[in-house]
Design an enzyme around this catalytic site. Structure first.
Site, PDB file in Angstrom:
ATOM      1  N   CYS A   1       0.867  -1.187   0.000  1.00 22.36           N
ATOM      2  CA  CYS A   1       0.000   0.000   0.000  1.00 22.36           C
ATOM      3  C   CYS A   1       0.901   1.234   0.000  1.00 22.36           C
ATOM      4  O   CYS A   1       2.114   1.123  -0.154  1.00 22.36           O
ATOM      5  CB  CYS A   1      -0.983  -0.009   1.168  1.00 22.36           C
ATOM      6  SG  CYS A   1      -0.264   0.209   2.808  1.00 22.36           S
TER       7      CYS A   1
ATOM      8  N   CYS B   1      -1.107   0.716   7.362  1.00 24.99           N
ATOM      9  CA  CYS B   1      -2.532   0.402   7.552  1.00 24.99           C
ATOM     10  C   CYS B   1      -2.947  -0.845   6.778  1.00 24.99           C
ATOM     11  O   CYS B   1      -2.972  -1.937   7.315  1.00 24.99           O
ATOM     12  CB  CYS B   1      -3.422   1.571   7.119  1.00 24.99           C
ATOM     13  SG  CYS B   1      -3.265   3.063   8.091  1.00 24.99           S
ATOM     14  N   ARG B   2      -3.289  -0.646   5.507  1.00 21.79           N
ATOM     15  CA  ARG B   2      -3.893  -1.730   4.727  1.00 21.79           C
ATOM     16  C   ARG B   2      -2.960  -2.903   4.463  1.00 21.79           C
ATOM     17  O   ARG B   2      -3.351  -4.056   4.649  1.00 21.79           O
ATOM     18  CB  ARG B   2      -4.444  -1.188   3.405  1.00 21.79           C
ATOM     19  CG  ARG B   2      -5.607  -0.235   3.595  1.00 21.79           C
ATOM     20  CD  ARG B   2      -6.079   0.346   2.296  1.00 21.79           C
ATOM     21  NE  ARG B   2      -5.041   1.205   1.719  1.00 21.79           N
ATOM     22  CZ  ARG B   2      -5.098   1.724   0.501  1.00 21.79           C
ATOM     23  NH1 ARG B   2      -6.132   1.462  -0.283  1.00 21.79           N
ATOM     24  NH2 ARG B   2      -4.129   2.501   0.060  1.00 21.79           N
ATOM     25  N   SER B   3      -1.742  -2.645   3.996  1.00 22.60           N
ATOM     26  CA  SER B   3      -0.872  -3.782   3.670  1.00 22.60           C
ATOM     27  C   SER B   3      -0.456  -4.573   4.915  1.00 22.60           C
ATOM     28  O   SER B   3      -0.422  -5.809   4.853  1.00 22.60           O
ATOM     29  CB  SER B   3       0.331  -3.362   2.822  1.00 22.60           C
ATOM     30  OG  SER B   3       1.143  -2.427   3.475  1.00 22.60           O
TER      31      SER B   3
ATOM     32  N   ASP C   1      -9.620   2.757   2.019  1.00 23.84           N
ATOM     33  CA  ASP C   1      -8.437   3.372   2.617  1.00 23.84           C
ATOM     34  C   ASP C   1      -8.802   4.073   3.923  1.00 23.84           C
ATOM     35  O   ASP C   1      -9.372   5.162   3.910  1.00 23.84           O
ATOM     36  CB  ASP C   1      -7.808   4.366   1.648  1.00 23.84           C
ATOM     37  CG  ASP C   1      -6.441   4.830   2.104  1.00 23.84           C
ATOM     38  OD1 ASP C   1      -6.094   4.630   3.292  1.00 23.84           O
ATOM     39  OD2 ASP C   1      -5.712   5.400   1.280  1.00 23.84           O
TER      40      ASP C   1
ATOM     41  N   ASN D   1       2.489   1.490   4.125  1.00 23.65           N
ATOM     42  CA  ASN D   1       2.805   0.245   4.837  1.00 23.65           C
ATOM     43  C   ASN D   1       2.584   0.362   6.339  1.00 23.65           C
ATOM     44  O   ASN D   1       3.314  -0.204   7.136  1.00 23.65           O
ATOM     45  CB  ASN D   1       4.242  -0.206   4.522  1.00 23.65           C
ATOM     46  CG  ASN D   1       4.549  -1.624   4.973  1.00 23.65           C
ATOM     47  OD1 ASN D   1       5.669  -1.901   5.390  1.00 23.65           O
ATOM     48  ND2 ASN D   1       3.602  -2.533   4.891  1.00 23.65           N
TER      49      ASN D   1
END
Length: 168
Positions: free
Chosen positions: A8, A13-15, A134, A11
């Site tokens: 993401c 939050c999402r990933s 996101d 690196n």
């Protein structure tokens, strides 16, 4: 061994959510020895003087709400630090999976293209391709979790089917 790198923007939050969800999933399936799973960023915004920031606290709390990153199921969440993706990652990982179209553009820029077809988006493995929500902008970490968990389950199912058919 299948090597999966989730990517993401920062690196944090999402990933990392995808990394640790997938690690938990393969552990629960008794297949952790068959996978190497990590995450990275397309930007260096969360890395300072070579040291990456930890998982963003609200993302960490969302992981813990689902039993990941707890004392009983830590999986390395507390030790995770953001890192920027490099061109070498393309050769080192079998699947490089972004969270949205902007991430995919950044991944292609960093890797110099995608000659082996290793780059994809997580939600492309589901029946309704789209970006992973996101939470950096929406503050809705539960929505990001729902997308990440759906995408990782679909990815795992696809990889398992490919392995059963002798396709890596």
């Amino acid at each position: 061994m299948l090597r999966i790198l989730f990517v993401c923007h920062g690196n944090i939050c999402r990933s990392p959510m995808a990394e640790f969800f997938m690690k938990d999933l393969v552990n629960r399936e008794g297949r952790s020895g068959e996978f190497e799973i990590a995450s990275a960023a397309t930007s260096d915004e969360e890395c300072w003087n070579g040291i990456g920031n930890p998982v963003y606290p609200p993302a960490y709390e969302e992981l813990k709400r689902h039993g990941i990153g707890t004392k009983e199921n830590e999986l390395g969440v507390r030790a995770k630090r953001a890192r920027q993706m490099t061109r070498d990652d393309y050769a080192e990982w079998d699947y490089l999976i972004g969270m949205d179209a902007e991430n995919l553009r950044g991944m292609k820029r960093i890797c110099g293209g995608d000659p082996e077809g290793k780059l994809s988006l997580l939600m492309d493995y589901t029946g309704h391709p789209r970006s992973v929500a996101d939470p950096w902008y929406t503050r809705d970490f539960a929505a990001a979790w729902r997308d990440v968990s759906e995408g990782c389950r679909a990815l795992y199912a696809r990889l398992s089917a490919r392995q059963q058919n002798g396709i890596v």
